[in-house]
Design a protein around this motif. Structure first.
Motif, short mmCIF file in Angstrom:
data_model
loop_
_atom_site.label_atom_id
_atom_site.label_comp_id
_atom_site.label_asym_id
_atom_site.label_seq_id
_atom_site.Cartn_x
_atom_site.Cartn_y
_atom_site.Cartn_z
N LYS A 245 -15.38 29.34 -28.19
CA LYS A 245 -15.29 30.63 -28.88
C LYS A 245 -15.45 30.51 -30.40
CE LYS A 245 -14.45 33.27 -25.31
NZ LYS A 245 -15.42 34.33 -24.92
N THR A 246 -15.29 29.32 -30.93
CA THR A 246 -15.15 29.23 -32.39
C THR A 246 -16.15 28.35 -33.12
OG1 THR A 246 -13.55 27.42 -32.17
CG2 THR A 246 -12.66 29.66 -32.24
N THR A 247 -16.58 27.25 -32.53
CA THR A 247 -17.29 26.23 -33.31
C THR A 247 -18.62 26.73 -33.88
OG1 THR A 247 -16.29 24.56 -31.87
CG2 THR A 247 -18.05 23.83 -33.32
N VAL B 153 -8.28 31.27 -37.34
CA VAL B 153 -9.67 30.86 -37.13
C VAL B 153 -10.23 31.51 -35.87
CG1 VAL B 153 -11.20 28.91 -36.63
CG2 VAL B 153 -9.43 28.69 -38.39
N LEU B 154 -9.44 31.55 -34.79
CA LEU B 154 -9.89 32.21 -33.56
C LEU B 154 -10.13 33.69 -33.81
CD1 LEU B 154 -10.41 32.31 -30.51
CD2 LEU B 154 -7.94 32.60 -30.16
N ALA C 278 -13.33 34.13 -35.69
CA ALA C 278 -14.49 33.78 -34.87
C ALA C 278 -14.81 34.86 -33.84
CB ALA C 278 -14.24 32.45 -34.16
N GLN D 112 -13.04 25.72 -28.51
CA GLN D 112 -14.29 25.44 -29.23
C GLN D 112 -15.44 26.31 -28.74
OE1 GLN D 112 -15.87 21.82 -30.61
NE2 GLN D 112 -14.00 20.65 -30.29
N LYS E 230 -19.36 29.74 -34.70
CA LYS E 230 -19.02 30.66 -35.80
C LYS E 230 -18.56 29.89 -37.04
CE LYS E 230 -19.73 34.46 -33.45
NZ LYS E 230 -20.82 35.40 -33.80
N ILE F 203 -8.72 23.65 -33.75
CA ILE F 203 -9.40 24.46 -34.76
C ILE F 203 -8.48 24.80 -35.93
CG2 ILE F 203 -11.09 25.43 -33.17
CD1 ILE F 203 -9.33 28.01 -33.19
#
Length: 477
Positions: free
Chosen positions: A88-90, A411-412, A415, A86, A92, A257
Motif C-alpha cells: 500500500k505504501t512503497t 505514512v500509511l 499513501a 509495503q 507512493k 514504514i
C-alpha cells in the motif's frame, strides 16, 4: 585463522564502501539520498539487510533458543505484515520522495503532508518536521547502540575482545566509509554484507544439522529438549491468545514504514525502476534468511544445552565455534559483524539527515557540516553502547516499536491519499508513542507486541481528526 578470516571480510566491506567515493558527487543530496538513482537490486538487498541485522543474528536466534518453535510466528507475522503494508505504501513513498526538497525522512513526511493538505500552515509544518527529526535522532541513536552492542557479543565470545574494542572497530570503519560516500557507501556495503549474511547463516544450519544427524537425529533431539519446546504456540495461550500473539507480530511488520533508515532507501530507488522489481529481491532474501535464523536457533539449543546464567544471545557465535572449522567461524563472525554494520551505518546517516536537515531553521547545504553531523551522532551512539546493558532483543524491539507507532500510521494515511493537517499529524505521532509506551512499560497484555496498540492509536487519531475537520474526501492520485 578466525581472526584472519574476520579481518579479510571486514577489509572487503571497507574497500567497497570507500570505493563509492569515486562516483559520489560530494553534495548533501548525494550524501544523504544517493542521487535517487539506485537500482532495484541494490535498494532491495540494502533495505532488507538493514532491516535484518544484529537483531536477527543475536536477538532472534537468542529468542528462538529460549522460546522454541513458537518463535516461527514472529517470522510469519513480521514478514506478512511487512508485505501487506509495503503493497500500500512503497510506490507512493518512491513518488513522494522524488521532490528536490526531500533528503531526509522528516522532509519526506512534511512535504507529503503539505502537498496533500489544502490548508497547510508553514509554521506547523516546520514544527512537524522538527518533531520527526527529534524522534528520529533519539530512537535511531538508541537503535545504533543496540546494533553496536550486538557485534561485541560475538567478538567478545570468539576473539576475547573487550566490548569497547568491538564497538570502536565497527564505529571507525563505518565512519570512514560513510564519510567517503554517504548513503551510497552504505547501500553498496549492504549488498556485500547481505550476501555474506545469507552464506554464513546457511553454513551455520548445514553444519549444525549434520552434527546433530550424526548424534541421534535432528527431530528427536529437538523434541527431547522439553515437552513444549516444539509446540507451535505458547504453552500458556488458548486459541484466542495464539491468534493475538500472531497479530501482534503482524503489526510488528507494519512498523517497517515507520523506520526512517529503511524508508529513505525506498526514496533512493530510481524513478525509472518499479517498486515490484525491488521487492522481489527484498522478500526472497527476507523469507530465506528468517527461516535459516529460526533453524539455527533451534539447532543451537540442542548443541548448547541451557545452563544457569547462560546468555541466549551468545548461542550463534558459541555454536559456530563448537561445530565449524576455524575459517568458517571467521566467516560467521564477519557475517554477524556485517549485519550490525549494515544497520548502524544506515541509522547514523538517517540521524545525520535529521540533524542537518530537519532540526535546523534552514537545511544546511554544506557537505562538511552534514558529514560533521555523522561524526556527532556516531560519538553519541558509541557512548550509549558502552554504557547500556539491556539485551539486544529488547533494545531493538523498543526502538522499532516506538518509531513504528509514531510514524507508520501517518505514512500509511498519506499513501492512501488522505489529507491531514500538520497539527493532526503531530497529535497522531504523540498519541502512537504514548500508547506504545503505556503497553510496553505498563505491563498490559504482554503477550501482544505493543506496537499493535501504538499503531492503532495513531491511525484512530488521524481518522478522528479527519472527521472533526470535516475532511472526509479521499484524494487518490
Amino acid at each position: 585463522m578466525i581472526l584472519y578470516a574476520f579481518i579479510a571480510f571486514l577489509l572487503l566491506f571497507f574497500l567497497i564502501g570507500v570505493s563509492s567515493y569515486f562516483v559520489s558527487k560530494q553534495t548533501p543530496s548525494d550524501y544523504l539520498v544517493a542521487g535517487k538513482n539506485m537500482s532495484p537490486l541494490f535498494v532491495g538487498l540494502s533495505a532488507v539487510a538493514t532491516n535484518n541485522s544484529g537483531f536477527m543474528f543475536i536477538g532472534m536466534i537468542g529468542a528462538t533458543y529460549s522460546m522454541g518453535l513458537t518463535s516461527i510466528w514472529l517470522m510469519v507475522g513480521w514478514v506478512l505484515g511487512d508485505y501487506l503494508i509495503q503493497r500500500k505504501t512503497t510506490a507512493k513513498i518512491q513518488q513522494a520522495g522524488q521532490s528536490e526538497e526531500v533528503h531526509s525522512f522528516g522532509g519526506l513526511v512534511t512535504n507529503w503532508v503539505g502537498n496533500q493538505s489544502q490548508n497547510s500552515n508553514p509554521k506547523q509544518l516546520h514544527q512537524l518536521r522538527q518533531l520527526i527529526g527529534i524522534i528520529t535522532l533519539i530512537f535511531l541513536t538508541v537503535y545504533s547502540a543496540a546494533q553496536l552492542k550486538a557485534g561485541t557479543k560475538a567478538t567478545e565470545a570468539l576473539l576475547n575482545w573487550s566490548p569497547e574494542m568491538g564497538i570502536m572497530v565497527s564505529a571507525v570503519l563505518i565512519f570512514i566509509y560513510s564519510l567517503a560516500g554517504g548513503l551510497r557507501a552504505s547501500i553498496w556495503t549492504d549488498v556485500a554484507q547481505s550476501i555474506v549474511m545469507i552464506i554464513g547463516m546457511t553454513l551455520m544450519v548445514v553444519f549444525g544439522w549434520m552434527h546433530i544427524s550424526d548424534n541421534g537425529g535432528v527431530f528427536n533431539s529437538l523434541h527431547a529438549v522439553s515437552e513444549t519446546y516444539m509446540n507451535w504456540f505458547p504453552a500458556d495461550s488458548n486459541g484466542l491468545g495464539a491468534i493475538l500473539f500472531v497479530i501482534g507480530w503482524l503489526f510488528g511488520g507494519f512498523g517497517v514504514i515507520g523506520q526512517p533508515h529503511i524508508v529513505i532507501r525506498f526514496v533512493t530507488l530510481s524513478p525509472q525502476h518499479s517498486v515490484g522489481h525491488m521487492q522481489l529481491y527484498y522478500y526472497s532474501w527476507f523469507f530465506l534468511f528468517y527461516g535459516l535464523t529460526i533453524l539455527a536457533g533451534l539447532l543451537s539449543r540442542v548443541l548448547i544445552p541451557e545452563v544457569a546464567d547462560f546468555d541466549a544471545e551468545l548461542a550463534l557465535p558459541l555454536l559456530a565455534d563448537k561445530i565449524m572449522p576455524e575459517i568458517f567461524v571467521g566467516l560467521i563472525l564477519a557475517a554477524l559483524f556485517a549485519a550490525t554494520m549494515s544497520t548502524v551505518d544506515s541509522l547514523i546517516l538517517a540521524c545525520s539527515a535529521s540533524l542537518s536537515r530537519d532540526l535546523t531553521v534552514t537545511p544546511t547545504q554544506s557537505i562538511w557540516l552534514t558529514k560533521f553531523s555523522t561524526f556527532i551522532v556516531l560519538v553519541v551512539a558509541v557512548s550509549f553502547a558502552m554504557s547500556n546493558n539491556q539485551t539486544v532483543f529488547n533494545l531493538v524491539l523498543d526502538a522499532w516499536g516506538m518509531l513504528g507507532s509514531a510514524f507508520a500510521p501517518l505514512v500509511l494515511w498519506l499513501a492512501l491519499g488522505r489529507q491531514t493537517s500538520a497539527l493532526s499529524a503531530i497529535t497522531a505521532i504523540i498519541m502512537g508513542m504514548l500508547i506504545f509506551s503505556l503497553f510496553t512499560y505498563g505491563g498490559y497484555l504482554t503477550n501482544i507486541y505493543a506496537l499493535t496498540f501504538g499503531f492503532l492509536a495513531g491511525l484512530a487519531t488521524l481518522v478522528l481528526s479527519e472527521y472533526q475537520e470535516g475532511k472526509s474526501k479521499i484524494y487518490v492520485k
